[in-house]
Design a protein around this motif. Structure first.
Motif, PDB file in Angstrom:
ATOM      1  N   PHE A  46       0.834  -1.213   0.000  1.00  0.00           N
ATOM      2  CA  PHE A  46       0.000   0.000   0.000  1.00  0.00           C
ATOM      3  C   PHE A  46       0.864   1.257   0.000  1.00  0.00           C
ATOM      4  N   GLU A  47       1.960   1.233   0.769  1.00  0.00           N
ATOM      5  CA  GLU A  47       2.870   2.386   0.805  1.00  0.00           C
ATOM      6  C   GLU A  47       3.488   2.619  -0.578  1.00  0.00           C
ATOM      7  N   LEU A  48       3.884   1.510  -1.234  1.00  0.00           N
ATOM      8  CA  LEU A  48       4.457   1.623  -2.583  1.00  0.00           C
ATOM      9  C   LEU A  48       3.430   2.179  -3.576  1.00  0.00           C
ATOM     10  N   VAL A  49       2.180   1.724  -3.452  1.00  0.00           N
ATOM     11  CA  VAL A  49       1.101   2.224  -4.319  1.00  0.00           C
ATOM     12  C   VAL A  49       0.910   3.718  -4.083  1.00  0.00           C
ATOM     13  N   LYS A  50       0.899   4.108  -2.802  1.00  0.00           N
ATOM     14  CA  LYS A  50       0.718   5.517  -2.433  1.00  0.00           C
ATOM     15  C   LYS A  50       1.825   6.380  -3.046  1.00  0.00           C
ATOM     16  N   LYS A  51       3.069   5.881  -2.953  1.00  0.00           N
ATOM     17  CA  LYS A  51       4.215   6.606  -3.497  1.00  0.00           C
ATOM     18  C   LYS A  51       4.148   6.696  -5.023  1.00  0.00           C
ATOM     19  N   HIS A  52       3.790   5.584  -5.639  1.00  0.00           N
ATOM     20  CA  HIS A  52       3.805   5.497  -7.108  1.00  0.00           C
ATOM     21  C   HIS A  52       2.709   6.345  -7.747  1.00  0.00           C
ATOM     22  N   LEU A  53       1.516   6.361  -7.138  1.00  0.00           N
ATOM     23  CA  LEU A  53       0.382   7.084  -7.727  1.00  0.00           C
ATOM     24  C   LEU A  53       0.172   8.482  -7.146  1.00  0.00           C
ATOM     25  N   ASN A  54       0.992   8.862  -6.151  1.00  0.00           N
ATOM     26  CA  ASN A  54       0.832  10.146  -5.451  1.00  0.00           C
ATOM     27  C   ASN A  54      -0.603  10.330  -4.967  1.00  0.00           C
ATOM     28  N   GLU A  55      -1.162   9.274  -4.396  1.00  0.00           N
ATOM     29  CA  GLU A  55      -2.553   9.267  -3.944  1.00  0.00           C
ATOM     30  C   GLU A  55      -2.562   9.246  -2.415  1.00  0.00           C
ATOM     31  N   GLN A  56      -3.441  10.049  -1.822  1.00  0.00           N
ATOM     32  CA  GLN A  56      -3.512  10.078  -0.361  1.00  0.00           C
ATOM     33  C   GLN A  56      -4.273   8.884   0.193  1.00  0.00           C
ATOM     34  N   ASP A  57      -5.469   8.634  -0.342  1.00  0.00           N
ATOM     35  CA  ASP A  57      -6.316   7.564   0.184  1.00  0.00           C
ATOM     36  C   ASP A  57      -6.052   6.266  -0.582  1.00  0.00           C
ATOM     37  N   VAL A  58      -5.134   5.466  -0.046  1.00  0.00           N
ATOM     38  CA  VAL A  58      -4.709   4.242  -0.731  1.00  0.00           C
ATOM     39  C   VAL A  58      -5.804   3.174  -0.692  1.00  0.00           C
ATOM     40  N   VAL A  59      -6.690   3.238   0.295  1.00  0.00           N
ATOM     41  CA  VAL A  59      -7.776   2.253   0.389  1.00  0.00           C
ATOM     42  C   VAL A  59      -8.764   2.450  -0.760  1.00  0.00           C
ATOM     43  N   LYS A  60      -9.019   3.714  -1.123  1.00  0.00           N
ATOM     44  CA  LYS A  60      -9.894   3.988  -2.274  1.00  0.00           C
ATOM     45  C   LYS A  60      -9.298   3.412  -3.558  1.00  0.00           C
ATOM     46  N   VAL A  61      -7.975   3.556  -3.707  1.00  0.00           N
ATOM     47  CA  VAL A  61      -7.280   3.006  -4.871  1.00  0.00           C
ATOM     48  C   VAL A  61      -7.455   1.480  -4.884  1.00  0.00           C
ATOM     49  N   PHE A  62      -7.295   0.868  -3.704  1.00  0.00           N
ATOM     50  CA  PHE A  62      -7.431  -0.590  -3.576  1.00  0.00           C
ATOM     51  C   PHE A  62      -8.852  -1.034  -3.944  1.00  0.00           C
ATOM     52  N   TYR A  63      -9.852  -0.321  -3.436  1.00  0.00           N
ATOM     53  CA  TYR A  63     -11.248  -0.650  -3.744  1.00  0.00           C
ATOM     54  C   TYR A  63     -11.523  -0.531  -5.245  1.00  0.00           C
ATOM     55  N   LYS A  64     -10.976   0.532  -5.865  1.00  0.00           N
ATOM     56  CA  LYS A  64     -11.183   0.723  -7.299  1.00  0.00           C
ATOM     57  C   LYS A  64     -10.503  -0.395  -8.085  1.00  0.00           C
ATOM     58  N   ALA A  65      -9.323  -0.807  -7.650  1.00  0.00           N
ATOM     59  CA  ALA A  65      -8.598  -1.903  -8.305  1.00  0.00           C
ATOM     60  C   ALA A  65      -9.411  -3.190  -8.227  1.00  0.00           C
ATOM     61  N   ILE A  66      -9.987  -3.466  -7.049  1.00  0.00           N
ATOM     62  CA  ILE A  66     -10.810  -4.670  -6.874  1.00  0.00           C
ATOM     63  C   ILE A  66     -12.047  -4.589  -7.752  1.00  0.00           C
ATOM     64  N   ASP A  67     -12.682  -3.414  -7.762  1.00  0.00           N
ATOM     65  CA  ASP A  67     -13.893  -3.244  -8.554  1.00  0.00           C
ATOM     66  C   ASP A  67     -13.607  -3.423 -10.044  1.00  0.00           C
ATOM     67  N   ASN A  68     -12.433  -2.946 -10.498  1.00  0.00           N
ATOM     68  CA  ASN A  68     -12.054  -3.127 -11.902  1.00  0.00           C
ATOM     69  C   ASN A  68     -11.814  -4.599 -12.222  1.00  0.00           C
ATOM     70  N   ALA A  69     -11.232  -5.340 -11.285  1.00  0.00           N
ATOM     71  CA  ALA A  69     -10.880  -6.744 -11.534  1.00  0.00           C
ATOM     72  C   ALA A  69     -12.046  -7.695 -11.277  1.00  0.00           C
ATOM     73  N   ARG A  70     -13.108  -7.204 -10.636  1.00  0.00           N
ATOM     74  CA  ARG A  70     -14.223  -8.077 -10.246  1.00  0.00           C
ATOM     75  C   ARG A  70     -15.031  -8.531 -11.452  1.00  0.00           C
ATOM     76  N   PRO A  71     -15.200  -9.861 -11.614  1.00  0.00           N
ATOM     77  CA  PRO A  71     -16.023 -10.345 -12.729  1.00  0.00           C
ATOM     78  C   PRO A  71     -17.515 -10.143 -12.439  1.00  0.00           C
ATOM     79  N   ARG A  72     -18.269  -9.803 -13.479  1.00  0.00           N
ATOM     80  CA  ARG A  72     -19.722  -9.641 -13.329  1.00  0.00           C
ATOM     81  C   ARG A  72     -20.449 -10.924 -13.730  1.00  0.00           C
TER      82      ARG A  72
END
Length: 156
Positions: A46-72
């Protein structure tokens, strides 16, 4: 007939972000009961993701990643009169989330040459940007369901 439904276990929220999905992911990454090691890996990623994307809320990034990968949609084999058909069915929210988490973990685990933190961070970033192995797997699953749409009337 089946005996009974397995009792659903309550998954505890993780201590840092107080999120059940992050807690579930930590449990999935964990090997041989070493939860503190798994926590270090996931939080490090999560720290690496935060550093790489310059994003404050890393949990939101994680949720979006899961939502993108989630099969319908997914396919389930059904036997009808001696033939087995791949019948497309819709995926429930919880199952879709756990499939997405599993795909992210597995594709990170199968990469070579980096630490698990780096590999997890790479997979999460790729899923967040709607690219990478987990997204390809989701698309393949959707394609399979789409091509077997003719057998949709077999679902019950």
């Amino acid at each position: 007939m089946r005996r009974r439904k397995a009792q659903e276990r309550e998954i505890l929220a993780d201590p840092k972000f107080n999120s059940k999905i992050v807690g579930k992911f930590i449990n999935m990454v964990m090997l041989e009961g070493k939860k503190s090691v798994a926590e270090k890996m996931v939080y490090g990623a999560f720290e690496l993701v935060k550093k790489h994307l310059n994003e404050q809320d890393v949990v939101k990034v994680f949720y979006k990643a899961i939502d993108n990968a989630r099969p319908r949609l997914e396919v389930k084999p059904r036997r009808v009169g001696g033939a087995t058909y791949q019948v497309p069915i819709e995926v429930r929210q919880e199952r879709g989330t756990s499939i997405a988490l599993r795909w992210i973990r597995d594709f990170a685990k199968n990469k070579k040459g980096k630490s698990m933190q780096d590999k997890l961070a790479d997979e999460i970033i790729a899923a967040y940007k709607a690219e990478g192995s987990a997204i390809k797997k989701r698309d393949d699953t959707h394609k399979m369901a789409e091509s077997n749409k003719a057998f949709a009337h077999f679902k019950w």
